[in-house]
Design a protein around this motif. Structure first.
Motif, mmCIF file in Angstrom:
data_model
loop_
_atom_site.group_PDB
_atom_site.id
_atom_site.type_symbol
_atom_site.label_atom_id
_atom_site.label_comp_id
_atom_site.label_asym_id
_atom_site.label_seq_id
_atom_site.Cartn_x
_atom_site.Cartn_y
_atom_site.Cartn_z
ATOM 1 N N ILE A 281 0.939 -1.272 0.000
ATOM 2 C CA ILE A 281 -0.141 -0.111 -0.085
ATOM 3 C C ILE A 281 0.798 1.242 -0.147
ATOM 4 O O ILE A 281 1.657 1.404 0.984
ATOM 5 N N GLN A 282 0.781 2.150 -1.001
ATOM 6 C CA GLN A 282 1.648 3.239 -1.125
ATOM 7 C C GLN A 282 0.927 4.425 -0.379
ATOM 8 O O GLN A 282 1.613 5.020 0.235
ATOM 9 N N SER A 283 -0.411 4.442 -0.465
ATOM 10 C CA SER A 283 -1.054 5.620 0.450
ATOM 11 C C SER A 283 -2.523 5.074 0.853
ATOM 12 O O SER A 283 -3.146 4.316 -0.225
ATOM 13 N N GLY A 284 -3.227 5.625 1.539
ATOM 14 C CA GLY A 284 -4.638 5.191 2.046
ATOM 15 C C GLY A 284 -4.759 3.998 3.080
ATOM 16 O O GLY A 284 -3.540 3.550 3.460
ATOM 17 N N ASN A 285 -5.705 3.821 3.206
ATOM 18 C CA ASN A 285 -6.173 2.797 4.378
ATOM 19 C C ASN A 285 -6.905 1.470 4.040
ATOM 20 O O ASN A 285 -7.914 1.968 3.108
ATOM 21 N N VAL A 286 -6.890 0.525 4.389
ATOM 22 C CA VAL A 286 -7.691 -0.763 4.054
ATOM 23 C C VAL A 286 -8.191 -1.468 5.250
ATOM 24 O O VAL A 286 -7.441 -1.373 6.272
ATOM 25 N N LYS A 287 -9.297 -2.180 5.138
ATOM 26 C CA LYS A 287 -9.526 -3.148 6.147
ATOM 27 C C LYS A 287 -9.739 -4.410 5.790
ATOM 28 O O LYS A 287 -10.116 -4.743 4.364
ATOM 29 N N CYS A 288 -9.365 -5.566 6.343
ATOM 30 C CA CYS A 288 -9.426 -6.945 5.957
ATOM 31 C C CYS A 288 -10.696 -7.596 6.597
ATOM 32 O O CYS A 288 -10.814 -7.421 7.927
ATOM 33 N N THR A 289 -11.539 -8.142 5.967
ATOM 34 C CA THR A 289 -12.795 -8.707 6.726
ATOM 35 C C THR A 289 -12.908 -10.283 6.199
ATOM 36 O O THR A 289 -12.465 -10.694 5.185
ATOM 37 N N ILE A 290 -13.330 -10.811 7.090
ATOM 38 C CA ILE A 290 -13.799 -12.388 6.661
ATOM 39 C C ILE A 290 -15.336 -12.455 6.848
ATOM 40 O O ILE A 290 -16.015 -11.772 7.641
ATOM 41 N N THR A 291 -15.844 -13.465 6.218
ATOM 42 C CA THR A 291 -17.395 -13.692 6.466
ATOM 43 C C THR A 291 -17.525 -14.596 7.244
ATOM 44 O O THR A 291 -17.178 -15.819 7.543
ATOM 45 N N GLU A 292 -18.650 -14.209 8.093
ATOM 46 C CA GLU A 292 -19.186 -15.090 9.381
ATOM 47 C C GLU A 292 -20.405 -15.743 9.069
ATOM 48 O O GLU A 292 -21.021 -15.126 8.353
ATOM 49 N N GLY A 293 -20.599 -16.693 9.704
ATOM 50 C CA GLY A 293 -21.945 -17.511 9.521
ATOM 51 C C GLY A 293 -21.991 -18.259 8.244
ATOM 52 O O GLY A 293 -21.046 -18.276 7.406
ATOM 53 N N ALA A 294 -23.241 -18.846 8.001
ATOM 54 C CA ALA A 294 -23.224 -19.600 6.651
ATOM 55 C C ALA A 294 -24.161 -18.868 5.804
ATOM 56 O O ALA A 294 -25.264 -19.187 5.720
#
Length: 332
Positions: free
Chosen positions: A1-14
């Protein structure tokens, strides 16, 4: 990542669409490294929180230039995942003093013990809860100041920022608001769940801190700045007179009136303590989070040397101080 911000998400549930944020990344961090090693499907979704610019490399180019580095990448990935897990566990495990019994507190329930800090249009003091026999911190804003339209906006913005920040990763450094009331005849009152004992300035007044103590305080503030910057805030509140120390020796941030969410832009307002202002703030050319790093550097110098590097010496003429800062004329 050169600039900016991200979030990492995972899927919960079925398949119900619920997601959980497991990690936040910013400039200098990376993601997608598993694709350089094998054809494994992605382990998480990476979603931009701000405008993001990324550098990328293809698997064939990576292998050709760097060779097989799977063992190093695996070790780094495990380390990053363990750090994220520890952060999550720490966030859940942080033991805050329960606010039960404080929510409906009135000014008459509190005994004012000492004034800790007077900044701008408010003051902060150490108080004792008469029924619970516990020490807390009380912030008072005179109502005559709150009636001014501009001051009212500052107070409301600060309250909003304070609550949004203290609900995040900094619950051990930004105390939570356990009660607030406006029926006091003179003040708007905010009761904070922290037992503050003095300002950082009082700890170095007339002397200096040892290197170990200075390193501890500097690291604590740097950690706070890292969390604030990840959430896209610029703090602009670093000074030895506005940072408090609680009875266990930890830094407590009780003044966020100069904080602002950047939303990808710059700020142009001069604010904060003059000794800690960065050159770009003084020139009003537009500033961002680097001004916090500058102020931290000034504070580290003060902790070790007992005075600020550009030495205002209580001068009433701030222009002379600003000229030294912009010219880089430090005192050694």
């Amino acid at each position: 990542i050169q600039s900016g911000n991200v979030k990492c998400t995972i899927t919960e549930g079925a398949g119900d669409g619920r997601t959980k944020t497991v990690m936040k990344l910013g400039p200098g961090d990376y993601f997608g490294e598993r694709a350089l090693l094998n054809d494994t499907t992605r382990a998480a979704n990476v979603i931009a929180d701000t405008h993001v610019t990324c550098l990328f490399i293809q698997r064939s180019t990576f292998t050709e230039v760097l060779g097989p580095l799977q063992h190093l990448i695996d070790a780094d990935r495990r380390w990053r995942e363990s750090v994220a897990q520890r952060k999550e566990e720490n966030r859940k495990a942080i033991k805050r003093r329960p606010s039960i019994g404080f929510t409906n507190s009135k000014r008459s329930d509190l005994e004012w013990q000492t004034t800790l800090m007077v900044c701008g249009n408010f003051k902060v003091g150490a108080v004792k809860h008469l029924r619970r026999k516990e020490k807390l911190t009380l912030k008072l804003v005179p109502k005559k100041n709150a009636s001014d339209k501009r001051q009212e906006e500052i107070i409301l913005r600060e309250a909003s920022l304070y609550e949004s920040i203290s609900q995040g990763l900094l619950t051990h450094m930004i105390p939570t608001i356990v009660s607030k009331w406006s029926n006091d005849p003179k003040y708007l009152c905010t009761l904070l769940n922290s037992s503050c004992s003095c300002t950082l300035l009082e700890m170095i007044s007339g002397s200096t801190l040892g290197e170990e103590a200075a390193r501890f305080f500097a690291a604590s503030i740097a950690s706070a700045l890292q969390c604030l910057h990840r959430e896209d805030f610029v703090f602009r509140g670093i000074s030895s007179n506005s940072l408090l120390v609680d009875t266990s020796g930890r830094i407590q941030i009780c003044d966020v009136r100069f904080s602002r969410k950047l939303d990808g832009g710059n700020c142009f307002t001069m604010c904060g303590e003059p000794d800690y202002m960065a050159p770009e703030m003084i020139s009003r050319s537009g500033h961002g989070q680097p001004v916090d790093v500058w102020a931290l550097g000034v504070l580290v110098y003060e902790l070790l040397c007992g005075e600020c590097p550009f030495g205002s010496d209580g001068e009433e003429d701030e222009l002379a101080l600003f000229k030294r800062i912009t010219a880089g004329e430090m005192r050694y």
